[in-house]
Design a protein around this motif. Sequence first.
Motif, PDB file in Angstrom:
ATOM      1  N   ASP A 112       0.844  -1.202   0.000  1.00  0.00           N
ATOM      2  CA  ASP A 112       0.000   0.000   0.000  1.00  0.00           C
ATOM      3  C   ASP A 112       0.877   1.249   0.000  1.00  0.00           C
ATOM      4  OD1 ASP A 112      -2.417  -1.273   0.004  1.00  0.00           O
ATOM      5  OD2 ASP A 112      -2.762  -1.091   2.173  1.00  0.00           O
ATOM      6  N   LYS A 113       0.343   2.295  -0.636  1.00  0.00           N
ATOM      7  CA  LYS A 113       1.098   3.543  -0.655  1.00  0.00           C
ATOM      8  C   LYS A 113       0.688   4.433   0.527  1.00  0.00           C
ATOM      9  CE  LYS A 113       2.320   3.819  -5.465  1.00  0.00           C
ATOM     10  NZ  LYS A 113       1.950   2.505  -5.940  1.00  0.00           N
ATOM     11  N   VAL A 114       1.666   5.185   1.037  1.00  0.00           N
ATOM     12  CA  VAL A 114       1.413   6.117   2.141  1.00  0.00           C
ATOM     13  C   VAL A 114       2.133   7.432   1.828  1.00  0.00           C
ATOM     14  CG1 VAL A 114       1.848   6.569   4.595  1.00  0.00           C
ATOM     15  CG2 VAL A 114       1.137   4.304   3.881  1.00  0.00           C
ATOM     16  N   ILE A 115       1.408   8.538   1.902  1.00  0.00           N
ATOM     17  CA  ILE A 115       2.046   9.845   1.646  1.00  0.00           C
ATOM     18  C   ILE A 115       2.769  10.319   2.904  1.00  0.00           C
ATOM     19  CG2 ILE A 115       1.658  12.278   1.061  1.00  0.00           C
ATOM     20  CD1 ILE A 115      -0.818  11.438  -0.499  1.00  0.00           C
ATOM     21  N   VAL A 116       3.991  10.786   2.707  1.00  0.00           N
ATOM     22  CA  VAL A 116       4.783  11.340   3.815  1.00  0.00           C
ATOM     23  C   VAL A 116       5.304  12.704   3.348  1.00  0.00           C
ATOM     24  CG1 VAL A 116       6.822  11.010   5.284  1.00  0.00           C
ATOM     25  CG2 VAL A 116       5.525   9.009   4.506  1.00  0.00           C
ATOM     26  N   PHE A 117       5.060  13.744   4.143  1.00  0.00           N
ATOM     27  CA  PHE A 117       5.643  15.050   3.814  1.00  0.00           C
ATOM     28  C   PHE A 117       7.138  15.011   4.121  1.00  0.00           C
ATOM     29  CE2 PHE A 117       1.256  16.731   4.536  1.00  0.00           C
ATOM     30  CZ  PHE A 117       1.112  17.384   3.320  1.00  0.00           C
ATOM     31  N   SER A 118       7.924  15.693   3.281  1.00  0.00           N
ATOM     32  CA  SER A 118       9.367  15.778   3.517  1.00  0.00           C
ATOM     33  C   SER A 118       9.774  17.244   3.645  1.00  0.00           C
ATOM     34  CB  SER A 118      10.113  15.124   2.354  1.00  0.00           C
ATOM     35  OG  SER A 118      11.499  15.376   2.453  1.00  0.00           O
ATOM     36  N   PRO A 119      10.492  17.674   4.711  1.00  0.00           N
ATOM     37  CA  PRO A 119      11.152  16.845   5.706  1.00  0.00           C
ATOM     38  C   PRO A 119      10.159  16.182   6.662  1.00  0.00           C
ATOM     39  CG  PRO A 119      11.364  19.161   6.327  1.00  0.00           C
ATOM     40  CD  PRO A 119      10.739  19.125   4.961  1.00  0.00           C
ATOM     41  N   PHE A 120      10.601  15.047   7.204  1.00  0.00           N
ATOM     42  CA  PHE A 120       9.734  14.261   8.094  1.00  0.00           C
ATOM     43  C   PHE A 120      10.543  13.738   9.268  1.00  0.00           C
ATOM     44  CE2 PHE A 120      11.679  11.578   4.908  1.00  0.00           C
ATOM     45  CZ  PHE A 120      12.052  10.442   5.584  1.00  0.00           C
ATOM     46  N   ILE A 164       0.625  10.537   6.333  1.00  0.00           N
ATOM     47  CA  ILE A 164       1.130  10.795   7.693  1.00  0.00           C
ATOM     48  C   ILE A 164       1.339  12.296   7.829  1.00  0.00           C
ATOM     49  CG2 ILE A 164       3.011  10.429   9.332  1.00  0.00           C
ATOM     50  CD1 ILE A 164       3.519   7.722   8.057  1.00  0.00           C
ATOM     51  N   LEU A 165       0.788  12.859   8.890  1.00  0.00           N
ATOM     52  CA  LEU A 165       0.852  14.303   9.089  1.00  0.00           C
ATOM     53  C   LEU A 165       1.403  14.608  10.479  1.00  0.00           C
ATOM     54  CD1 LEU A 165      -0.124  17.184   8.096  1.00  0.00           C
ATOM     55  CD2 LEU A 165      -2.130  16.756   9.515  1.00  0.00           C
ATOM     56  N   CYS A 166       2.564  15.249  10.526  1.00  0.00           N
ATOM     57  CA  CYS A 166       3.146  15.652  11.809  1.00  0.00           C
ATOM     58  C   CYS A 166       2.857  17.134  12.005  1.00  0.00           C
ATOM     59  CB  CYS A 166       4.656  15.411  11.792  1.00  0.00           C
ATOM     60  SG  CYS A 166       5.472  15.799  13.344  1.00  0.00           S
ATOM     61  N   ASP A 192     -10.454   8.733  -0.589  1.00  0.00           N
ATOM     62  CA  ASP A 192     -10.744   7.697   0.395  1.00  0.00           C
ATOM     63  C   ASP A 192      -9.481   7.150   1.082  1.00  0.00           C
ATOM     64  OD1 ASP A 192     -12.388   6.163   1.933  1.00  0.00           O
ATOM     65  OD2 ASP A 192     -12.558   4.519   0.475  1.00  0.00           O
ATOM     66  N   SER A 193      -8.762   8.058   1.733  1.00  0.00           N
ATOM     67  CA  SER A 193      -7.545   7.667   2.462  1.00  0.00           C
ATOM     68  C   SER A 193      -7.697   7.997   3.951  1.00  0.00           C
ATOM     69  CB  SER A 193      -6.335   8.460   1.945  1.00  0.00           C
ATOM     70  OG  SER A 193      -6.166   8.275   0.572  1.00  0.00           O
ATOM     71  N   PHE A 194      -6.914   7.322   4.751  1.00  0.00           N
ATOM     72  CA  PHE A 194      -6.828   7.671   6.173  1.00  0.00           C
ATOM     73  C   PHE A 194      -5.820   8.800   6.375  1.00  0.00           C
ATOM     74  CE2 PHE A 194      -7.974   3.100   6.532  1.00  0.00           C
ATOM     75  CZ  PHE A 194      -9.096   3.217   7.338  1.00  0.00           C
ATOM     76  N   VAL A 195      -5.979   9.551   7.470  1.00  0.00           N
ATOM     77  CA  VAL A 195      -4.925  10.490   7.893  1.00  0.00           C
ATOM     78  C   VAL A 195      -4.394   9.986   9.234  1.00  0.00           C
ATOM     79  CG1 VAL A 195      -4.318  12.866   8.451  1.00  0.00           C
ATOM     80  CG2 VAL A 195      -6.099  12.412   6.752  1.00  0.00           C
ATOM     81  N   ILE A 196      -3.104   9.696   9.273  1.00  0.00           N
ATOM     82  CA  ILE A 196      -2.469   9.285  10.536  1.00  0.00           C
ATOM     83  C   ILE A 196      -1.681  10.490  11.028  1.00  0.00           C
ATOM     84  CG2 ILE A 196      -0.924   7.653  11.669  1.00  0.00           C
ATOM     85  CD1 ILE A 196      -1.380   5.713   9.351  1.00  0.00           C
ATOM     86  N   THR A 224      -9.447   9.553  10.702  1.00  0.00           N
ATOM     87  CA  THR A 224      -8.190  10.019  11.304  1.00  0.00           C
ATOM     88  C   THR A 224      -7.762   9.082  12.425  1.00  0.00           C
ATOM     89  OG1 THR A 224      -8.791  12.313  10.830  1.00  0.00           O
ATOM     90  CG2 THR A 224      -7.058  11.975  12.462  1.00  0.00           C
ATOM     91  N   ILE A 225      -6.499   8.706  12.415  1.00  0.00           N
ATOM     92  CA  ILE A 225      -5.914   8.016  13.565  1.00  0.00           C
ATOM     93  C   ILE A 225      -4.937   9.008  14.167  1.00  0.00           C
ATOM     94  CG2 ILE A 225      -4.516   6.066  14.372  1.00  0.00           C
ATOM     95  CD1 ILE A 225      -5.849   5.384  11.143  1.00  0.00           C
ATOM     96  N   THR A 226      -5.264   9.506  15.338  1.00  0.00           N
ATOM     97  CA  THR A 226      -4.417  10.497  16.003  1.00  0.00           C
ATOM     98  C   THR A 226      -3.412   9.767  16.883  1.00  0.00           C
ATOM     99  OG1 THR A 226      -6.274  12.043  16.059  1.00  0.00           O
ATOM    100  CG2 THR A 226      -4.441  12.491  17.565  1.00  0.00           C
ATOM    101  N   CYS A 227      -2.123  10.042  16.665  1.00  0.00           N
ATOM    102  CA  CYS A 227      -1.076   9.497  17.539  1.00  0.00           C
ATOM    103  C   CYS A 227      -0.556  10.650  18.384  1.00  0.00           C
ATOM    104  CB  CYS A 227       0.076   8.915  16.724  1.00  0.00           C
ATOM    105  SG  CYS A 227      -0.436   7.597  15.613  1.00  0.00           S
ATOM    106  N   ASN A 228      -0.373  10.394  19.652  1.00  0.00           N
ATOM    107  CA  ASN A 228       0.056  11.473  20.523  1.00  0.00           C
ATOM    108  C   ASN A 228       0.782  10.883  21.719  1.00  0.00           C
ATOM    109  OD1 ASN A 228       0.309  14.063  21.659  1.00  0.00           O
ATOM    110  ND2 ASN A 228      -1.729  14.666  20.981  1.00  0.00           N
ATOM    111  N   SER A 229       1.314  11.746  22.577  1.00  0.00           N
ATOM    112  CA  SER A 229       2.005  11.225  23.749  1.00  0.00           C
ATOM    113  C   SER A 229       2.069  12.275  24.840  1.00  0.00           C
ATOM    114  CB  SER A 229       3.408  10.768  23.354  1.00  0.00           C
ATOM    115  OG  SER A 229       4.397  11.627  23.826  1.00  0.00           O
ATOM    116  N   LEU A 230       2.458  11.820  26.030  1.00  0.00           N
ATOM    117  CA  LEU A 230       2.604  12.737  27.157  1.00  0.00           C
ATOM    118  C   LEU A 230       4.045  13.240  27.278  1.00  0.00           C
ATOM    119  CD1 LEU A 230      -0.019  11.054  27.745  1.00  0.00           C
ATOM    120  CD2 LEU A 230       0.427  11.462  30.154  1.00  0.00           C
ATOM    121  N   SER A 231       4.932  12.678  26.438  1.00  0.00           N
ATOM    122  CA  SER A 231       6.375  12.931  26.571  1.00  0.00           C
ATOM    123  C   SER A 231       6.733  14.407  26.586  1.00  0.00           C
ATOM    124  CB  SER A 231       7.123  12.302  25.386  1.00  0.00           C
ATOM    125  OG  SER A 231       7.131  10.912  25.489  1.00  0.00           O
TER     126      SER A 231
END
Length: 388
Positions: A112-120, A164-166, A192-196, A224-231
């Motif tokens: 599967d293809k996944v778009i990544v912004f560069s720089p990442f 993937i979106l940072c 019809d794509s997901f946003v991670i 949307t799948i939101t990834c996050n942390s307390l770090s």
Amino acid sequence: MPELSDRTANFTDSVIRRMTRISNQYGAVNLSQGFPDFEPPQEILQRLAEVSKEDVHQYSITWGAQNFREALAAKITHFSGISVDPNKELVVTCGSTEAMMAAMMSVTNPGDKVIVFSPFYENYGADTILSGADPIYVSLVPPKFNFDPNVLEDAFRQKPKAIILCNPSNPCGKVFTRDELNIIAGLAKKYDSFVITDEVYEHILYKPNVHTYMASLPGMKDRTITCNSLSKTYSITGWRLGYTMANEEITDRIKKVHDFLTVGAAAPLQEAAVTGLKFGDSYYKDLQEKYTHKRDLFLRGLDDIGLPHTVPEGAYYIMIDISEFGYASDLEFAEVLARDVGVGAVPGSSFFREDENRYVRLHFAKKDETLNEALDRLSLIRRKIKYR
Ligand code: GLN
């Protein structure tokens, strides 16, 4: 010896983490791997001391302790307006590093293809390889790090499973505007794509920038799948407390991946961190002020030295332009910088897909005295590093 796996042959160890080891080797002020050298909030540490005497030393529920998920859901709703079911839509992971990997494993098939912004952020490269996905890179163009919506749509025409979106973005400090996020959301819906998302710097913002949560945009919660942390928010990068937020159907898959990868995040640390999740608004305001002060101090210092640099809108990274030194390899430059100037940095090329060699990344999540020491050392850079 039999052959080792192909999947582990095709990426190097993390250059960010390697630069921490190189900095330590040379006794450099380590501004490479982004983590604070100041203490986490006292209330959290106080609670950590207490929990050692409580009954929290065995596994928590695999997808996170009940009270942690409830406090987390309340905090998320408070800041984003998104209503989240703590039982069905959250998985507590070992840092957002695991969150991102579990998200990728849950939505992509090999090929599967996944778009990544560069720089990442360099983990995404390894995440795509480990999950078997095929990255399509879309440039964020310096100096503003804007993207061309037509180039992005061309990438979406290849029918990626996800983007993937940072945001706020590591390493370039970009905070995506609501308009930009609407463009990305519109394309994700159209094709019809997901946003991670990786939103670990959600609270580290410089005025007048504001954080918009992708999952809060119309029609985006379910894709949307939101990834996050307390770090970063609570200065506890070593606690490895992260999470995913997604709808129930996606979360059910993430729960399974997470369960078999790690079983769960550390139970006593979850218990202690609930204290932080319940902090009032003033904590986040103070955090923003603290980082604004550090950013300004560091930028002013770099300006005094005359080193050209990016100006972050969010997160705590700066890329300095090192082209004047004439190095063909920024990896070599970063090692020389650690050895001869005594400041640890990350070579910019570890973030770029493009053939980009003119930056090193420094971070300023450090005590003022550490930043001042780094600036003192950097003020000698032109005497200590020979021009090529
Ligand atoms: N996000 C931090 C950085 O980019 C460090 C993350 C890590 O090493 N896990 O430096």
